[in-house]
Design an enzyme around this catalytic site. Structure first.
Site, PDB file in Angstrom:
ATOM      1  NE  ARG A 104      -3.894   0.607   1.964  1.00  0.00           N
ATOM      2  CZ  ARG A 104      -5.272   0.639   2.462  1.00  0.00           C
ATOM      3  NH1 ARG A 104      -5.614   1.618   3.090  1.00  0.00           N
ATOM      4  NH2 ARG A 104      -6.190  -0.085   1.697  1.00  0.00           N
ATOM      5  CG  HIS A 131      -8.466   0.023  -2.995  1.00  0.00           C
ATOM      6  ND1 HIS A 131      -7.683  -0.877  -2.454  1.00  0.00           N
ATOM      7  CD2 HIS A 131      -9.381   0.403  -1.993  1.00  0.00           C
ATOM      8  CE1 HIS A 131      -7.996  -1.362  -1.327  1.00  0.00           C
ATOM      9  NE2 HIS A 131      -8.822  -0.414  -1.258  1.00  0.00           N
ATOM     10  CD  GLN A 134     -13.214  -2.032  -0.896  1.00  0.00           C
ATOM     11  OE1 GLN A 134     -12.574  -1.767  -0.049  1.00  0.00           O
ATOM     12  NE2 GLN A 134     -14.528  -2.644  -0.696  1.00  0.00           N
ATOM     13  CG  ASP A 219     -13.292   6.385  -1.633  1.00  0.00           C
ATOM     14  OD1 ASP A 219     -13.518   6.228  -0.356  1.00  0.00           O
ATOM     15  OD2 ASP A 219     -12.331   6.253  -2.316  1.00  0.00           O
ATOM     16  CB  CYS A 259     -13.796   1.233  -0.515  1.00  0.00           C
ATOM     17  SG  CYS A 259     -13.463   2.972  -0.323  1.00  0.00           S
ATOM     18  NE  ARG A 287     -10.663  -5.289   0.343  1.00  0.00           N
ATOM     19  CZ  ARG A 287      -9.862  -4.041   0.648  1.00  0.00           C
ATOM     20  NH1 ARG A 287     -10.416  -3.049   1.458  1.00  0.00           N
ATOM     21  NH2 ARG A 287      -8.512  -4.595   0.585  1.00  0.00           N
TER      22      ARG A 287
HETATM   23  N1   CP Z   1     -11.547  -0.126   2.145  1.00  0.00           N
HETATM   24  C1   CP Z   1     -10.274  -0.170   2.499  1.00  0.00           C
HETATM   25  O1   CP Z   1      -9.104  -0.138   1.916  1.00  0.00           O
HETATM   26  O2   CP Z   1      -9.895   0.150   3.897  1.00  0.00           O
HETATM   27  P1   CP Z   1      -8.840   0.239   4.809  1.00  0.00           P
HETATM   28  O3   CP Z   1      -8.147   1.713   4.392  1.00  0.00           O
HETATM   29  O4   CP Z   1      -9.362   0.281   6.121  1.00  0.00           O
HETATM   30  O5   CP Z   1      -7.914  -0.853   4.471  1.00  0.00           O
HETATM   31  N1  NVA Z   2      -9.950   6.682  -1.787  1.00  0.00           N
HETATM   32  C1  NVA Z   2      -9.629   6.502  -0.581  1.00  0.00           C
HETATM   33  C2  NVA Z   2      -9.994   4.895  -0.370  1.00  0.00           C
HETATM   34  C3  NVA Z   2      -9.641   4.271   1.029  1.00  0.00           C
HETATM   35  C4  NVA Z   2      -9.716   2.872   1.146  1.00  0.00           C
HETATM   36  C5  NVA Z   2      -8.041   6.537  -0.187  1.00  0.00           C
HETATM   37  O1  NVA Z   2      -7.312   6.469  -1.379  1.00  0.00           O
HETATM   38  O2  NVA Z   2      -7.767   6.976   0.867  1.00  0.00           O
END
Ligand code: CP
Ligand code: NVA
Length: 301
Positions: A104, A131, A134, A219, A259, A287
């Site tokens: 990440r 992502h 997700q 989101d 998400c 997930r």
């Molecule tokens: N939806 C998602 O990826 O959540 P987190 O940021 O908690 O991993």
């Molecule tokens: N768009 C958001 C998704 C979080 C799971 C971010 O990147 O912070």
């Protein structure tokens, strides 16, 4: 055999995505029945996370425990990566010790570089651009509640961000119509939109996007890394809240997804988030199951 990475949804074929969703639903039922499946016994997943996470981290860690394997959580605070060791060297070293790496990070290009030097599969656990994990869970959730998504209409309301980009990939792969409504200057990447032509339409008015849709998705307005833009974004996105009035325009049996984490009173109202059309808790749970199916696919011997 070539190493298989999962950096975007386009790294799997449409058939593989559908099979993965079926397998995820099967693994979910087996877990509920108390069946122990340990296909990854003695295998190790490294989680290299440069951003916060609840769902992604916990689902990967629980998946590996349930599958008989182990996880190493590596934050930049604790590794040499955080002190400037090159990504290429980290990739070479980690992949000599572990069986799969989930990352990440911020720039998508970083994960592509890591994958280019990795001798084991690399999974995108979120970048600024995509992502995909997700989306596996979102698609599983839709299939479980409504059956195939092919030919259906999905409305994306809000920021043309990483999640929106992965929805564009999903529309291409699973052949649904995606209507994206974003304020000016916050649209998804035009290149990705062009690649999804025939499936994706970008518009300004959220009501037009949601009209008759079978799934409404939103989101946060400011993603991780955009905290300094929070105030400006609150203003620019104020007409893009998913609330009861907007949901009324969707198909009567439309589902609502997010998400998470959700900001109540900003991109979604609490009554929609907790209302009868919302499937966000199933979406979050999936997930776990979807990523188990993904790990199985990437680590198949
Ligand atoms: N939806 C998602 O990826 O959540 P987190 O940021 O908690 O991993
Ligand atoms: N768009 C958001 C998704 C979080 C799971 C971010 O990147 O912070």
């Amino acid at each position: 055999m070539a190493i298989r990475h999962f950096l975007t949804l386009l790294d799997l074929t449409s058939e593989e995505i559908v099979a993965l969703i079926d397998r995820a639903t099967e693994l979910k039922a087996r877990l509920r029945d108390g069946v122990i499946d340990e296909p990854l016994k003695n295998r190790t997943l490294a989680l290299v996370f440069e951003k916060s996470s609840t769902r992604t981290r916990v689902s990967f860690e629980a998946a590996m425990v349930q599958f008989g394997g182990a996880t190493l959580f590596l934050s930049p605070r604790d590794t040499q990566l955080g002190r400037g060791e090159p990504i290429e060297d980290t990739a070479r070293v980690l992949s000599r010790m572990v069986d799969v790496v989930a990352i990440r990070t911020f720039e998508h290009e970083k994960i592509e570089r890591f994958a280019a030097y990795s001798g084991v599969p690399v999974i995108n656990a979120l970048t600024d651009r995509h992502h995909p994990c997700q989306l596996l869970a979102d698609m599983q959730t839709f299939f479980e509640h409504r059956g195939s998504i092919a030919g259906r209409t999905v409305a994306w309301v809000g920021d043309g961000n990483n999640m929106c980009h992965s929805y564009i990939d999903a529309a291409r792969q699973l052949e649904f119509r995606l209507r994206v409504a974003s304020p000016e200057g916050y649209e998804p990447d035009p290149q990705l939109v062009a690649a999804g032509s025939g499936w994706v339409e970008v518009m300004r008015d959220p009501r037009e996007a949601v009209a008759g849709a079978h799934l409404v998705v939103t989101d946060v307005w400011a993603s991780m890394g955009q905290e300094s833009e929070q105030a400006q974004r609150l203003e620019r996105f104020s007409a893009y809240q998913v609330n009861r009035d907007l949901m009324r325009l969707a198909a009567p049996d439309a589902l609502f997804m997010h998400c998470l984490p959700a900001h109540r009173g900003e991109e979604v109202t609490e009554d929609v988030l907790l209302g009868p059309q919302s499937v966000v808790w199933d979406e979050a749970e999936n997930r776990l199951h979807a990523q188990k199916a993904l790990l199985e696919l990437l680590l198949r011997r």
